[in-house]
Design an enzyme around this catalytic site. Structure first.
Site, PDB file in Angstrom:
ATOM      1  CG  HIS A 242      -1.886  -0.871   1.224  1.00 12.37           C
ATOM      2  ND1 HIS A 242      -3.278  -0.710   0.500  1.00 12.37           N
ATOM      3  CD2 HIS A 242      -2.212  -2.138   1.583  1.00 12.37           C
ATOM      4  CE1 HIS A 242      -3.997  -1.833   0.559  1.00 12.37           C
ATOM      5  NE2 HIS A 242      -3.398  -2.691   1.176  1.00 12.37           N
TER       6      HIS A 242
ATOM      7  CB  VAL B  25       5.405 -19.202  22.851  1.00 14.31           C
ATOM      8  CG1 VAL B  25       5.304 -18.407  24.173  1.00 14.31           C
ATOM      9  CG2 VAL B  25       6.509 -18.844  21.896  1.00 14.31           C
TER      10      VAL B  25
ATOM     11  CB  CYS C 152      -1.347 -24.994 -12.959  1.00 13.24           C
ATOM     12  SG  CYS C 152      -2.734 -26.339 -12.888  1.00 13.24           S
TER      13      CYS C 152
END
Lengths: 439, 474, 130
Positions: B45, B167, B399
């Site tokens: 962005h 954790v 593909c």
């Protein structure tokens, strides 16, 4: 099958090594039944060097994993299993001098035609006189239909499950639900059942099975596997491995009926959602439309088998390949590439028709159609805008089975009167079960 | 000690690997980037959205600026496509100058485009597009490749990655974290960086009273096959009616040629809930098909959902713990976290220095871009690669044109892929239109071979996600 | 035998529902359908296809079939019996690997040729590449 066990198949194929270069008259992409038939037919029609490229290590395409029987009733007059059919067809091609470049992937096709191959000795660009694309089809996936839910392990297309069980010797899971009742799904349901994976049921969104009656009877009824018509899988559950699916009844528009959602515990979901022609190699060059001799819109490039039209039987695929192979041989020998003189479309009651075009060279044609009508005594017409050009009467039809219509020279002459013709089908008499299916 | 191997954890690991320090990254999943990073649309962005003055705005802009160089250095695809934030309702046209002001306040280039100019920038837009804010600095990258390249570089410089290590608690004493208790034993550490994404508040809570809370916000992304509508820009929607908590997704091309649509946004309770809902898919498709009508005829190949780690303040948290002197929180990193990640890592290092971390720099630090995939090579290079390496002659995934050698390289990486999903994230095998129907068993076979295990012990994505029940014949 | 047995004909897309009675059939639209329905009602048979473990080959299993159809309700028993076999490559299409399956008078036949060794899974490439 008689004679020497093993027949002419694998030994001959393995002997057919050659240099992956030089002049090639016909290069066939794909060694499934269409490609093998095309290659053999091209040689028989006089083509010099005919090569089949295939990414697998042995020929046959999808056939080696289809270990059930019923293949080749028309071609060979007996019911072969898939692997047997593959060996017969490969042996036949090898006997007439077809070269096999197995383990070779066609990366790209270009005008010329020109093929980019990788395999064998490396990557190379081949410029054959003609190319026959026989790349088969692929399965629609859960992604294509945007099936909601989680994305755990344990969701397989029917074809993948079939390969796992029959070729790789691996069982996909222990309790399965099958979504969709196409033939591959039904056949895999039986294999799963016989291999000790419980099949909870087959769920079909439509109100009729997607596969042949024969497979419904022999794969499901024989083994007590329930078929739920008008039902589908609406959600996938499970974080790591599939833990279950939600199934529901749906109405004619595919909407879930209130209060019918039910969670089915299972560790495996098999999707059998239909087959899509594999045309990736043509992308950006031309669409999948072919003429009566399986010529594409790209000069000297042919398309055949399930890549052109998803056929019901391997016999139809073989015939289709042969047609392309013969034509390819003629064009490799110098026959001029023809213009298209008519477009062929699917009209009322017809879902699909192949070929979608007629060339100026057309003398006869065989049309493959999928209809939206079912029943007995059905009439199919090929129409110009305002008038019928030809009619065929069919004894029994159903939307799940393709029909083949032949137009000999006389009929074809009439069909070529107009630049666009449409095939239409009318349901038969109602008392004979005739009706039209709306999509 | 870094908790979490998403793009942020790996970016920090990479920055730390420039120093002579013992660095370890703990990751619960069996691969890198399995959380937000893995469900990201790859948009870098430009920084037109975050409110001016926020940490988010600052790090977004700085991060965006760092992307071209970072990606070039690490051999990661990056393309500046620019972004169009589109207004579809003329009554909302006043949003355009307002957004422009906000962009400029953030120091981002932006201009309002309408009519012909708009169509020229993006011919795929439908007639409903009234006008747009054009931000040329937006770009796209591959979040997986970036994360992998960062981790690989870190690992080559001595950083240890402990995967499948969750954790479970903090070992604390006298205002400091002494170490981390995990499902695979205790690790002692002098500094701990919490990059635990959606669970960052839980990890923080292991070291003391709550400091912030994370609200998982879910969004679906639909992936379309190549060959659909040719969208060249990142497209978003500017609207007053949108959800104020999120930019609300959009349509963007991916670096590999697919088109991604989404994500939407809604709060969910469950931190593991990445199920795709029919409603969520319908909403994003309805919303964005209006922007590019040709989408209605495009072929979807997959849908996935991800959780964004939102905090109440909707800003990034990059600050030391209020309770522990040597614990740094890097939390609330939702969109535009990918764009901001290089700047977040730089800021985290500054914070660590303030907290007393210091180490001499590593003179022999290397950059270790992932090996280039066969698909990424030009024709001449492909010819060379195929001639030299038989593994490049065997195409495993058709593909996406992934070769056996591509897969093997991922399996032998310094931070090795060990599962089907990990191979997919690194090579794209299985991300194409057949969604692994063809290559799945083949990749699984290679994993089994490389790891010396039976095929039925290969998993999709770690323990519990078994792929096959076993052999049919013993 | 029950008074009548319902059979769904599988010979064509028509899918006739045939009732088979002791002396006649009802509902079939053709002769072949009548014969098929009578066979299904009195002695339904299927060709069984499955796989057998194989050693010394690139593939772990080889496909096989029964040389003739077996009674429908014995399919599962046949598969169980066949699955106990262990074979060694090379194997040839048409090779009989079990005689007189379950005393039914049919044999089990290999349907795919499998050479010995692992090389079949490698590309059958040209000599220039060797």
């Amino acid at each position: 099958m008689g004679g020497h066990p093993g027949g002419p198949g694998i030994v001959a194929v393995r002997g057919a090594h050659a240099t992956m270069s030089g002049e090639v008259d016909v290069c066939v992409v794909g060694s499934g039944p269409a490609g093998l038939a095309a290659a053999a037919a091209a040689r028989r029609a006089g083509a010099g060097r005919v090569v089949v490229v295939d990414r697998e290590t042995s020929p046959g395409g999808i056939l080696p994993q289809c270990i059930h029987d019923g293949f080749g009733l028309e071609e060979f007059g007996e019911a072969f299993t898939g692997p047997e059919y593959a060996e017969r067809a490969a042996g036949d091609a090898a006997c007439v001098g077809v070269e096999f470049w197995q383990g070779t992937t066609a990366l790209a096709l270009g005008p010329g035609p020109e093929l980019v191959l990788v395999g064998g000795s490396g990557r190379q660009v081949l410029r054959p006189r003609t190319v026959v694309v026989a790349t088969g089809c692929r399965e629609r996936t859960r992604g294509n239909i945007l099936l909601p839910g989680t994305r755990p392990a344990g969701v397989f297309t029917a074809g993948t499950a079939q390969r796992l069980i029959n070729v790789m010797g691996v069982l996909p899971g222990r309790r399965a639900v099958v979504m969709g009742s196409g033939d591959v799904g039904l056949i895999v349901a039986r294999r799963l059942h016989l291999e000790g994976c419980e099949v909870e049921g087959v769920y079909e969104i439509l109100t009729r099975p997607g596969g042949l009656v024969r497979n419904v009877v022999q794969c499901l009824h024989d083994h007590g596997i329930p078929l739920h018509l008008g039902h589908t899988v609406v959600e996938v559950h499970g974080d790591r491995r599939l833990e279950g699916v939600t199934v529901a009844a749906v109405d004619a528009d595919g909407r879930v009926r209130q209060g019918t959602r039910r969670r089915v515990p299972c560790d495996t979901l098999i999707t059998s959602l239909g087959l899509i022609p594999e045309l990736e190699i043509l992308r950006g060059l031309t669409d999948g439309t072919v003429d009566e001799s399986m010529r594409t819109g790209l000069e000297r490039v042919f398309l055949c088998g399930n890549a052109a039209f998803v056929h019901d039987t391997v016999d139809c695929v073989t015939a289709c390949g042969r047609l392309a192979g013969r034509a390819a041989a003629r064009h490799a020998a110098g026959l001029r590439w023809p213009r298209r003189v008519a477009r062929v479309e699917a009209g009322e009651g017809v879902r699909q028709v192949v070929p979608g075009a007629l060339s100026e060279l057309a003398e006869a044609a065989r049309f493959h159609l999928r209809l939206d009508v079912e029943g007995f005594d059905v009439e199919v017409q090929a129409r110009a805008r305002d008038r019928p050009l030809a009619r065929w009467r069919l004894r029994a039809v159903s939307p799940t089975q393709a029909v083949a219509l032949t137009a000999g020279p006389a009929r074809l002459e009439r069909l070529r009167q107009d630049r666009t013709l449409a095939f239409v089908a009318r349901p038969g008499k109602e008392e004979a079960g005739g009706r039209i299916h709306r999509r | 000690m870094i908790i979490g191997a998403g793009v942020v954890g790996c970016a920090i690991a990479r920055e730390l690997s420039r120093y002579q320090a013992k660095v370890c990254v703990l990751e619960r999943e069996s691969d890198l980037g399995c959380g937000q990073t893995g469900a990201n649309n790859g948009v870098v962005h430009p920084g037109i959205d975050p409110p001016p003055g926020t940490l988010k705005a600052r790090l977004n802009v700085a991060g965006n600026a760092a992307f071209p160089r970072l990606c070039r250095e690490l051999g990661v695809p990056f393309r500046r496509t620019g972004l169009l934030a589109v207004v579809t309702d003329p009554e909302e046209a006043m949003l355009l100058p307002l957004s422009k002001l906000r962009a400029e306040a953030n120091g981002v280039k932006a201009e309002v485009v309408e009519g012909e100019d708009l169509r020229r920038l993006e011919p795929a837009l439908g007639p409903g597009a009234y006008g747009a804010l054009w931000a040329p600095d937006a770009g796209i990258t591959c979040p997986f490749r970036l994360t992998q390249a960062l981790a690989r570089t870190a690992a080559r410089n001595g950083v240890v990655f402990e995967l499948e290590t969750e954790v479970a608690g903090m070992l604390v004493g006298r205002g400091r974290v002494r170490g981390v208790r995990t499902t695979r034993g205790d690790y002692l550490a002098r500094w701990v960086v919490n990059c635990a994404g959606v669970d960052a508040d839980l990890v923080a809570g292991m070291a003391g009273p709550p400091e912030f809370t994370i609200h998982p916000r879910k969004g679906e992304i639909v992936v379309f096959d190549r060959g659909g509508p040719a969208v060249g820009r990142v497209l978003g929607v500017l609207s007053l009616k949108g959800d104020p908590h999120s930019k609300g997704g959009g349509i963007n091309p991916a670096v590999d040629g697919n088109l991604l649509v989404g994500p939407g946004a809604r709060e969910v309770a469950d931190r593991r809930d990445t199920a795709v809902s029919a409603d969520g898919i319908r909403k994003v498709l309805d919303k964005f098909t209006r922007l590019v009508p040709a989408l209605a005829r495009a072929t979807p190949i997959a849908a996935f959902a991800g959780l964004r780690a939102a905090t109440y303040r909707e800003d990034f948290i990059v600050r030391p713990s209020a309770h522990m002197d040597n614990l740094l929180h890097v939390a609330g990193i939702q969109s535009p976290g990918l764009a901001a990640s290089p700047a977040i890592a730089a800021m985290a290092l500054g914070q660590l220095a303030d907290m007393g971390f210091s180490a001499p720099s590593r003179p022999d630090a290397v950059v270790a871009p992932p090996p280039r995939l066969f698909r990424e090579l030009d024709p001449a290079e492909q010819t060379q690669a195929a001639a030299a390496d038989p593994g490049h002659r065997r195409v495993v995934c058709r593909c996406e044109t992934v070769t056996e050698s591509d897969v093997v390289a991922a399996l032998r990486d310094p931070v090795p892929a060990t599962t089907l999903e990990a191979v997919k994230r690194r090579t794209r095998a299985g991300m194409g239109r057949c969604q692994g129907a063809f290559c799945g068993p083949r990749v699984a076979t290679l994993i089994a071979r490389e790891r010396g295990i039976p095929l039925w012990e290969v998993t999709r994505a770690g323990p519990g996600s078994w792929l096959y029940a076993g052999p049919t014949r013993r | 035998m029950a008074e009548s047995i319902a059979v769904e004909c599988v010979l064509c897309p028509g899918g006739c529902r045939v009732r088979v009675l002791a002396d006649r059939t009802e509902g079939a639209r053709c002769r072949r359908g009548e014969a098929h329905a009578r066979q299904e009602a009195t002695d339904p048979r299927r060709t069984v296809t499955t796989t057998v473990a194989v050693e010394g080959s690139a593939l772990p299993v080889v496909p096989v079939r029964t040389s003739a159809p077996v009674p429908r309700d014995l399919q599962a028993a046949c598969v169980r019996e066949i699955s106990r076999l262990r074979l060694r490559a090379p194997l040839y299409r048409g090779q009989v690997v079990l005689v007189d399956l379950l005393g039914l008078g049919v044999d089990v036949v290999v349907t795919r040729s499998l050479p010995a060794g692992r090389e079949t899974l490698l590309p059958m490439s040209n000599p220039a590449s060797r």
